[in-house]
Scaffold this active site. Structure first.
Site, short mmCIF file in Angstrom:
data_model
loop_
_atom_site.label_atom_id
_atom_site.label_comp_id
_atom_site.label_asym_id
_atom_site.label_seq_id
_atom_site.Cartn_x
_atom_site.Cartn_y
_atom_site.Cartn_z
N TYR A 123 -28.91 -48.05 -39.35
CA TYR A 123 -28.11 -48.84 -38.72
C TYR A 123 -28.79 -49.76 -37.53
O TYR A 123 -28.40 -51.10 -37.40
CB TYR A 123 -27.17 -48.02 -37.80
CG TYR A 123 -25.97 -48.70 -36.77
CD1 TYR A 123 -24.98 -49.48 -37.44
CD2 TYR A 123 -26.31 -48.80 -35.56
CE1 TYR A 123 -24.10 -49.89 -36.46
CE2 TYR A 123 -25.48 -49.54 -34.72
CZ TYR A 123 -24.16 -49.95 -35.46
OH TYR A 123 -23.38 -50.85 -34.39
N LYS A 127 -29.35 -53.69 -37.20
CA LYS A 127 -28.98 -54.65 -36.12
C LYS A 127 -30.31 -55.38 -35.66
O LYS A 127 -30.14 -56.71 -35.23
CB LYS A 127 -28.45 -53.87 -34.78
CG LYS A 127 -27.15 -53.25 -35.14
CD LYS A 127 -26.16 -54.29 -35.65
CE LYS A 127 -24.69 -53.75 -35.78
NZ LYS A 127 -23.60 -54.56 -35.99
#
Length: 211
Positions: A123, A127
């Site tokens: 994750y 980002k």
């Protein structure tokens, strides 16, 4: 004369509050939303467009003063890493690239604390990747917001987030204060305040800067 703003991700907790705050602000005359489905509310300044995010590059240019991007999904909603990256990286980048070509000068992006392409977390790597790719487009002003845990009503169940938020509420304010959860409205207001600044280049706002 007020500014014009485009909001992506208006059906999420932060996105909904962004649209409300922008529509109520005397500093904005025009607020447009791009969404995959009906957003469920209307305002006098608001124009909502249902779009196919696969075809962003085909949308005719329109020069907004600012783009606020709170677009994102979860692994549970996406169903796979590939589908997650499609939304959180590819769609966001396509929108940013469209905005740059259309002459938008400021892009405000919701990211995550710890975002880094070198992270062990998939994750956070995602980002970090979108932060870098949007940075490379060369907006006059790119403001990257890395909010703490976000409080608010969601359409999808997130039991771990609810548990974490409940635990934080029980702790004294001085304990891990910079990571304490904030409401979607608080984060939206911080984003709009950031957009009022004269900052140029890339600005990154970490959780402690929201307090």
């Amino acid at each position: 004369m007020g500014k014009s703003a485009l909001v992506l991700g208006a059906t999420g907790v932060v996105g909904r509050e962004l649209v409300r705050e922008l529509c109520e602000s005397p500093g904005y005359d025009e607020v447009e939303v791009w969404a995959r489905r009906e957003i469920g509310f209307c305002r006098p300044k608001l124009r909502a467009r249902i779009i196919d995010f696969e075809g962003i590059s085909d949308i005719a240019p329109h020069k907004f003063d600012e783009i606020f991007c709170a677009l994102g999904t979860t692994m549970k909603q996406a169903g796979s890493r590939e589908a997650f990256l499609r939304v959180d990286v590819d769609y966001v980048y396509a929108a940013a690239k469209w905005g740059k070509a259309a002459g938008v000068r400021r892009f405000v992006l919701v990211s995550s604390p710890g975002a880094s392409e070198g992270s062990l977390s998939f994750y956070l790597r995602a980002k970090g990747r979108i932060e870098r790719r949007v940075s490379e487009l060369g907006f006059d002003s790119l403001q990257i917001v890395r909010p703490p845990l976000i409080l608010g009503e969601r359409s999808d169940a997130r039991p771990l987030e609810r548990l974490a938020a409940a635990v934080f509420k029980l702790l004294p304010a001085r304990v891990l204060g910079k990571f304490r959860p904030l409401s979607g409205a608080s984060i939206a207001r911080a984003m709009i305040n950031a957009a009022r600044s004269d900052a140029r280049g890339v600005q990154i706002y970490e959780p402690r800067e929201f307090l």
